[in-house]
Design an enzyme around this catalytic site. Structure first.
Site, mmCIF file in Angstrom:
data_model
loop_
_atom_site.group_PDB
_atom_site.id
_atom_site.type_symbol
_atom_site.label_atom_id
_atom_site.label_comp_id
_atom_site.label_asym_id
_atom_site.label_seq_id
_atom_site.Cartn_x
_atom_site.Cartn_y
_atom_site.Cartn_z
ATOM 1 N N VAL A 30 -34.150 -3.097 63.541
ATOM 2 C CA VAL A 30 -34.919 -4.097 62.780
ATOM 3 C C VAL A 30 -34.620 -5.507 63.302
ATOM 4 C CG1 VAL A 30 -35.277 -5.118 60.492
ATOM 5 C CG2 VAL A 30 -35.015 -2.651 60.708
ATOM 6 N N LEU A 263 -49.632 13.333 55.533
ATOM 7 C CA LEU A 263 -49.917 14.685 55.030
ATOM 8 C C LEU A 263 -49.768 15.674 56.174
ATOM 9 C CD1 LEU A 263 -52.958 14.248 52.603
ATOM 10 C CD2 LEU A 263 -50.551 14.577 52.040
ATOM 11 N N CYS A 273 -34.360 5.883 57.487
ATOM 12 C CA CYS A 273 -34.866 5.278 56.245
ATOM 13 C C CYS A 273 -35.137 6.264 55.121
ATOM 14 C CB CYS A 273 -36.139 4.498 56.537
ATOM 15 S SG CYS A 273 -35.797 2.951 57.354
HETATM 16 C C1 UDX Z 1 -40.271 4.850 57.708
HETATM 17 C C2 UDX Z 1 -41.419 4.077 57.052
HETATM 18 O O1 UDX Z 1 -42.664 4.603 57.508
HETATM 19 C C3 UDX Z 1 -41.304 2.597 57.350
HETATM 20 O O2 UDX Z 1 -42.317 1.888 56.660
HETATM 21 C C4 UDX Z 1 -39.931 2.110 56.899
HETATM 22 O O3 UDX Z 1 -39.748 0.744 57.210
HETATM 23 C C5 UDX Z 1 -38.827 2.922 57.538
HETATM 24 O O4 UDX Z 1 -39.038 4.322 57.259
HETATM 25 P P1 UDX Z 1 -39.668 5.720 60.162
HETATM 26 O O5 UDX Z 1 -38.408 6.245 59.574
HETATM 27 O O6 UDX Z 1 -39.598 4.985 61.449
HETATM 28 O O7 UDX Z 1 -40.397 4.718 59.118
HETATM 29 O O8 UDX Z 1 -40.635 6.946 60.428
HETATM 30 P P2 UDX Z 1 -41.998 7.559 59.860
HETATM 31 O O9 UDX Z 1 -43.019 7.523 60.935
HETATM 32 O O10 UDX Z 1 -42.370 6.989 58.569
HETATM 33 O O11 UDX Z 1 -41.553 9.104 59.696
HETATM 34 C C6 UDX Z 1 -40.423 9.451 58.911
HETATM 35 C C7 UDX Z 1 -40.194 10.944 58.973
HETATM 36 O O12 UDX Z 1 -41.209 11.651 58.284
HETATM 37 C C8 UDX Z 1 -40.164 11.546 60.389
HETATM 38 O O13 UDX Z 1 -39.133 12.511 60.453
HETATM 39 C C9 UDX Z 1 -41.524 12.188 60.527
HETATM 40 O O14 UDX Z 1 -41.500 13.265 61.446
HETATM 41 C C10 UDX Z 1 -41.758 12.676 59.105
HETATM 42 N N1 UDX Z 1 -43.181 12.798 58.763
HETATM 43 C C11 UDX Z 1 -43.989 11.689 58.718
HETATM 44 C C12 UDX Z 1 -43.709 14.049 58.425
HETATM 45 O O15 UDX Z 1 -42.991 15.065 58.447
HETATM 46 N N2 UDX Z 1 -45.029 14.136 58.061
HETATM 47 C C13 UDX Z 1 -45.837 13.053 57.997
HETATM 48 O O16 UDX Z 1 -47.026 13.229 57.646
HETATM 49 C C14 UDX Z 1 -45.309 11.794 58.354
#
Ligand code: UDX
Length: 458
Positions: A30, A263, A273
């Site tokens: 960040v 989804l 996060c």
């Molecule tokens: C997240 C938030 O999106 C962001 O706004 C915040 O500031 C930090 O946390 P990030 O951790 O970088 O960001 O990843 P993100 O793309 O949101 O995915 C998080 C996790 O969820 C990943 O492991 C991803 O594989 C999983 N995921 C995401 C799913 O399994 N299905 C989805 O539909 C979306």
């Protein structure tokens, strides 16, 4: 798009060039994205970290993490950026963005020691300074920090909560085009300065009190995590009844009240996060006397989802003892080298404890602190990981893994069984390549002739 990046001698350039520098405390993901974007907006930035090795690398132009576009932007804006380990360099700055991490403690509470250390190290000076909190913190932290500042006699230091919503892998693009800019304050003019700073990037401004700003961040991540656990449970029911979760998610998501994003069913969420923030929100509620039942389930579903891969493998292969399993992907998602809370590491441990020989491959991760505990081999190429494997598991949605649908890749395996934990491959293409493909919540396909396939339930 950005008026301050113009080379014309307009008024904006002069105003920004004359402004006092800003500080960024914490040179992690960040902090570095914030540094790059602030410099891109024309500000002089002093980026501070206590890790001398990290600062030395940054001073040499070496960016210590994989984030698309970040190294390029830091290089382009290098003239305006100073990297330092000295807290006294915050003196004279107009704003100090706090971007240190707040990992969960054993109790589930967020560890605020790094935030507190940053506040304690602020130099006592005459020039007014505004502390801008970007780190995700429990609701009430801002009020506590304001008290800390008062106790230290730092009356000229203002406080603004300005949470970030960056996604790893697309953080630079996200930071340059925010959907909303949340600014929580006690109503002093410091919040106007923070709002003015980000305004050239656009985004709806949400001005509110500090506690609400803190809550917006936790509630947003809690909600997104809930969406993922919900669709994962729908996927598990789809498996049982023979429906296709990808079709179901699209059919649901076209309703604008639901939306298509988040989804995507798979083996659960990870990263720095979601797991931490969901625990923090649940803990915050619990500490206030409220049991947040829904979030407890969101976390439980996520844990169970990672383990589904093991039961799929055992259904197909029987005991995993002595079998060679290719584990594809170590990062928690594509386009990052971050393995924090990665489902892949949990899978590696479970597979090893079942006696499997795990050979992992990730396009950018070749080592990880989390891997020290398990004995797995890291392959240098996808092909090497697949050689002689009894099964492959796709744990990260790297686009490179689509190559698995190539028949030549499948031929390298002892048995072309692919458990697709991210629903990355096209089941029809995989079946045509002779792959025994198993997704999450999607019917498997079996080859009928060279050119046609039929759906088969699990
Ligand atoms: C997240 C938030 O999106 C962001 O706004 C915040 O500031 C930090 O946390 P990030 O951790 O970088 O960001 O990843 P993100 O793309 O949101 O995915 C998080 C996790 O969820 C990943 O492991 C991803 O594989 C999983 N995921 C995401 C799913 O399994 N299905 C989805 O539909 C979306």
């Amino acid at each position: 798009m950005n008026p301050y990046s113009s080379t014309s001698a307009d008024q904006g350039v002069n105003v920004v060039a004359q402004a006092r520098p800003v500080a960024v405390i914490g040179a992690g993901f960040v902090g570095l994205v914030t540094t790059a974007v602030l410099a891109h907006l024309g500000r002089r930035v002093r980026c501070l970290d206590i890790d001398e090795g990290r600062i030395a690398r940054l001073q040499m132009g070496d960016v210590p993490l994989h984030e698309p576009g970040l190294a390029k932007m830091l290089r382009e804006e290098a003239d305006r950026i100073t990297y330092t380990t000295s807290p006294t360099d915050v003196g004279g700055c107009e704003l100090a963005f706090v971007c240190v991490d707040t990992p969960p403690m054993r109790s589930g509470d967020a560890d605020l020691s790094r935030v507190e250390r940053a506040v304690s190290a602020l130099p006592v000076g005459n020039a007014p300074l505004t502390l801008v909190m970007k780190s995700t913190v429990p609701v009430g932290t801002g009020a506590r920090i304001v008290q800390m500042l008062r106790r230290r006699g730092l009356r000229g230091v203002g406080y603004v909560s300005n949470p970030e919503f960056l996604r790893e892998g697309s953080a630079v693009a996200d930071a340059l085009a925010p959907h909303r800019v949340v600014i929580g304050s006690d109503g002093d003019d410091a919040s106007d300065r923070v709002a003015a700073l980000w305004r050239p990037l656009g985004g709806v401004e949400v001005r509110c009190d500090i506690a609400s700003a803190e809550m917006i961040k936790l509630a947003s991540n809690g909600f997104l995590a809930t969406k993922i656990s919900f669709i994962n449970e729908i996927a598990n029911v789809c498996d049982a009844v023979g429906a296709d979760v990808e079709v179901v998610a699209r059919g649901m998501g076209l309703d604008p009240r639901i939306g298509l994003s988040f989804l995507h069913a798979g083996i659960g969420f990870g990263g720095s996060c979601f797991p931490k923030d969901v625990v923090a929100l649940k803990q915050l509620a619990g500490n206030s006397g409220y049991h947040f039942q829904l979030l407890a389930s969101v976390l439980e579903v996520n844990e169970l989802q990672k383990r589904r891969v093991i039961s799929i493998l055992e259904d197909r292969l029987g005991s995993l003892d002595g079998l060679r399993i290719a584990l594809l992907g170590l990062a928690f998602k594509r386009d990052t080298d971050d393995t924090r809370e990665s489902a892949s590491l949990v899978l590696a441990e479970r597979l090893v404890s079942k006696g499997a020989r795990v050979v992992a491959f990730d396009p950018v991760v070749s080592e990880s602190p989390g891997l020290g505990r398990v004995s797995i081999k890291i392959a240098e190429t996808l092909g090497e990981a697949l050689d002689g494997a009894d099964a492959a598991v796709i744990a990260t949605d790297w686009p490179e893994f689509v190559q698995l649908s190539d028949a030549s890749m499948a031929r390298r395996m002892a048995r072309p069984l692919v458990v697709d934990g991210r629903n990355l491959l096209d089941p029809v293409v995989a079946a045509e390549a002779g792959i025994e493909w198993v997704g999450i919540g999607r019917p498997s396909m079996i080859p009928v002739t060279n050119s046609s396939v039929v759906a088969r339930g699990r």
